[in-house]
Design a protein around this motif. Structure first.
Motif, PDB file in Angstrom:
ATOM      1  N   ILE A 110       7.867  -9.880 -60.808  1.00  0.00           N
ATOM      2  CA  ILE A 110       6.377 -10.181 -60.935  1.00  0.00           C
ATOM      3  C   ILE A 110       5.826 -10.367 -62.122  1.00  0.00           C
ATOM      4  O   ILE A 110       5.326 -11.461 -62.700  1.00  0.00           O
ATOM      5  CB  ILE A 110       5.528  -9.044 -60.181  1.00  0.00           C
ATOM      6  N   PHE A 111       6.196  -9.343 -63.295  1.00  0.00           N
ATOM      7  CA  PHE A 111       5.848  -9.666 -64.429  1.00  0.00           C
ATOM      8  C   PHE A 111       6.549 -10.753 -65.029  1.00  0.00           C
ATOM      9  O   PHE A 111       5.787 -11.319 -65.784  1.00  0.00           O
ATOM     10  CB  PHE A 111       6.337  -8.387 -65.420  1.00  0.00           C
ATOM     11  N   ALA A 112       7.783 -10.933 -65.001  1.00  0.00           N
ATOM     12  CA  ALA A 112       8.543 -11.887 -65.525  1.00  0.00           C
ATOM     13  C   ALA A 112       8.012 -13.556 -65.083  1.00  0.00           C
ATOM     14  O   ALA A 112       7.639 -14.421 -65.817  1.00  0.00           O
ATOM     15  CB  ALA A 112      10.092 -11.872 -65.328  1.00  0.00           C
ATOM     16  N   HIS A 113       7.938 -13.648 -63.733  1.00  0.00           N
ATOM     17  CA  HIS A 113       7.326 -14.831 -63.060  1.00  0.00           C
ATOM     18  C   HIS A 113       5.883 -15.212 -63.672  1.00  0.00           C
ATOM     19  O   HIS A 113       5.393 -16.174 -64.046  1.00  0.00           O
ATOM     20  CB  HIS A 113       7.444 -15.121 -61.899  1.00  0.00           C
ATOM     21  N   MET A 114       4.836 -13.995 -63.770  1.00  0.00           N
ATOM     22  CA  MET A 114       3.506 -14.251 -64.340  1.00  0.00           C
ATOM     23  C   MET A 114       3.536 -14.648 -65.840  1.00  0.00           C
ATOM     24  O   MET A 114       2.778 -15.481 -65.824  1.00  0.00           O
ATOM     25  CB  MET A 114       2.743 -12.855 -63.911  1.00  0.00           C
TER      26      MET A 114
END
Length: 595
Positions: free
Chosen positions: A74-78
């Motif tokens: 989630i962090f990486a794609h956001m």
């Protein structure tokens, strides 16, 4: 024209608080290393699940790994979507996505091993170890697949040819997106412009009838040149799916698509039948639109032109938040408090910036807040988008707060219900409170078009899928001519005698990419109908309906989607939700004739 800002020029209060997940890349990398050290332990359970204690251990380890991987992803794609040109976050995203595929391969033994256990073993495990009771529904879901899971060798064989079976979709995408070119047409200013599949949607809505007719004919005559190739591509895709359904011992391709989610075939057939029984409402819409547009003849290329020009206005984001809250008031204080929490705690990334991903979505995971990506542009549609995406996020919020991790997500069948319920409540509020006749007409037209395209149109698509799959299953081959004839007859039936059937429309089936995801589109109509039923009940019955609706939001995937909806008062095995939606469509038509 204001220049688009860079990411670092956007005010901190207008950005989502992604730092609540990880403060920096270093802390992300630390957790990624932790994940890589934990994951290989999954393989240690292969061949050892015949003991209840080991099964419980596996579940706990798998959850720990999945939750950590989810948080990292989630962090990486956001961060990647904040600025798609930033290589640092592209690398992070690619790393976690690649490693997630490795995790899946390490978990691959699990389902075959559960299915290889003797009958009654799972019940004995649950009886002996109370902690396993939480996993009962999940395990029952897996065991239901047993008649349709093949031997290890056969499963490996199907996996190895999956790329070949997906070839028709790849061919279609390459042909329609890369190789197909369209002629130039004249725009509203009389200037020559190359038609594309993207700009077609604005031309078909043009107030200039010559422009939309020319765009319509140019587009579909181009597709017609490739009719035989496109027909071979689509029928090959259907044959691939029919092959899989027969190999997996399903009675039909429709059952193969619906049964894994425990959706009765009757739901699909009832959806088609209910719309067929109410086509007079769509015929009436065509007749009223023809009259209001002042046309002697209503052609297929007149269908998308708005009855009234888009209302030009500039709505500040704070005003949009207030408007959405007013629309959602019937959902009660608790729901609005969660909405406020989302706005104040940094769920929402509001404005566009250079390199930011376009569109809008809701995201987040079990151990993060929900998050919403917007590209807010001060229009009424952006207000509606805020209501829609916050509907998804608050659904996720309720589900994660009330379900254990394994049931915290919701099925595709239910995914659009909460977001569309919010949109429906907002639209009711806007129409009921609008005093300016022109704006009211615009809003009524917006909702009518939404029902026409999301319900009537998608069910026509669903009926086309039903006819084509059943023909191929019965051994009847379909040519390009056959597909055009089926499509033409459906259009005649759906749009009625007031619509002139231009021959170009015969090729429309060939530009619907969703036909390569078998029996998918009907869910747009069922999701919209379920949402409308919820909104209707909330406005009519107040608190009791709100409580039932919140029960739906809290359920996640703790039961099959049909049961989750039914417990909350919406029974998709009956025609009522769709009939209620058509009733609203008729009410809007009445308003249109009296405004």
């Amino acid at each position: 024209m204001a220049q688009i800002k860079k990411r670092n020029e956007i005010s901190q209060q207008d950005k989502w608080k992604v730092e609540k997940i990880y403060k920096n890349v270093e802390s992300w990398e630390k957790d990624f290393e932790k994940l890589k050290s934990m994951t290989p332990k999954l393989s240690e359970y292969a061949g050892r699940l015949s003991k209840g204690e080991k099964l419980l251990e596996y579940f706990k380890l798998d959850e720990e790994i999945s939750r950590l991987a989810g948080k990292l992803a989630i962090f990486a794609h956001m961060k990647s979507d904040e600025d798609t040109a930033n290589p640092t976050f592209q690398v992070l995203r690619d790393k976690i996505y690649a490693y997630s595929a490795e995790i899946q391969s390490m978990e691959a033994f699990f389902i075959p091993e559960i299915l290889s256990l003797k009958e009654g073993t799972i019940d004995k495990f649950i009886g002996d170890i109370p902690e396993l009771n939480m996993y009962k529904f999940l395990l029952e879901e897996i065991l239901k697949k047993k008649p349709h899971v093949l031997s290890v060798e056969q499963e490996e064989l199907i996996a190895s040819v999956s790329d070949c079976l997906n070839a028709p979709e790849k061919v279609y995408n390459m042909l329609s997106n890369a190789d197909m070119t369209f002629p130039k047409i004249k725009d509203e200013k009389g200037e020559s412009i190359e038609l594309t599949d993207v700009n077609y949607s604005s031309f078909i809505r043009s107030k200039n009838r010559t422009v939309r007719e020319e765009a319509f004919k140019a587009l579909f005559n181009t597709y017609k040149k490739y009719k035989n190739t496109l027909a071979a591509s689509l029928t090959s895709n259907i044959k691939s799916f029919v092959f899989i359904s027969k190999t997996r011992k399903y009675k039909s391709s429709m059952e193969c698509s619906l049964k894994p989610n425990d959706i009765p075939i009757e739901v699909y057939n009832n959806t088609v039948d209910t719309i067929n029984n109410n086509l007079k409402s769509l015929h009436r819409y065509v007749s009223i639109k023809k009259k209001l547009l002042g046309l002697d003849e209503m052609h297929m290329y007149d269908l998308y032109v708005p009855l009234i020009d888009t209302v030009q206005e500039h709505i500040e984001y704070d005003e949009a938040v207030k408007t959405v809250k007013e629309g959602l008031k019937p959902l009660g204080k608790e729901y609005l408090d969660i909405f406020d929490e989302g706005i104040e705690d940094g769920w929402v990334d509001i404005y566009p910036n250079k390199g930011k991903r376009g569109g809008a979505y809701s995201t987040g995971d079990y151990d993060t807040m929900p998050y919403v990506l917007l590209n807010y542009d001060y229009k009424l549609t952006d207000v509606s988008t805020l209501a829609h995406e916050m509907g998804h996020s608050i659904h996720s919020y309720y589900s994660r707060k009330n379900q254990p991790y394994i049931y915290s997500d919701y099925s595709l069948f239910c995914a659009e219900v909460a977001s569309t319920t919010n949109e429906s409540l907002l639209m009711h509020y806007l129409i009921d409170n609008e005093k300016v006749e022109k704006r009211k007409l615009y809003l009524i037209n917006q909702e009518l078009e939404q029902i026409r395209t999301t319900v009537f149109r998608q069910v026509m698509f669903a009926e086309f899928e039903k006819i084509t799959h059943e023909s191929i299953e019965s051994g009847t081959p379909l040519t390009g001519e056959d597909l055009c004839k089926i499509w033409r007859n459906l259009n005649k039936k759906y749009f009625g005698l007031d619509m002139v059937m231009d021959e170009e429309i015969d090729m429309e089936w060939s530009r619907i990419p969703h036909f390569y995801s078998d029996f998918y589109v009907y869910q747009y109509a069922t999701g919209y109908a379920a949402a409308h039923s919820f909104a209707n009940a909330i406005l009519k019955n107040g608190e009791s309906a709100v409580e039932a609706y919140k029960g739906f939001l809290k359920s996640g995937s703790s039961d099959y989607p049909i049961n989750v909806l039914r417990k909350a008062g919406v029974d998709m095995t009956t025609p009522k939700p769709l009939e209620d939606t058509i009733k609203r469509f008729d009410e809007l038509l009445d308003m249109l004739e009296t405004v």
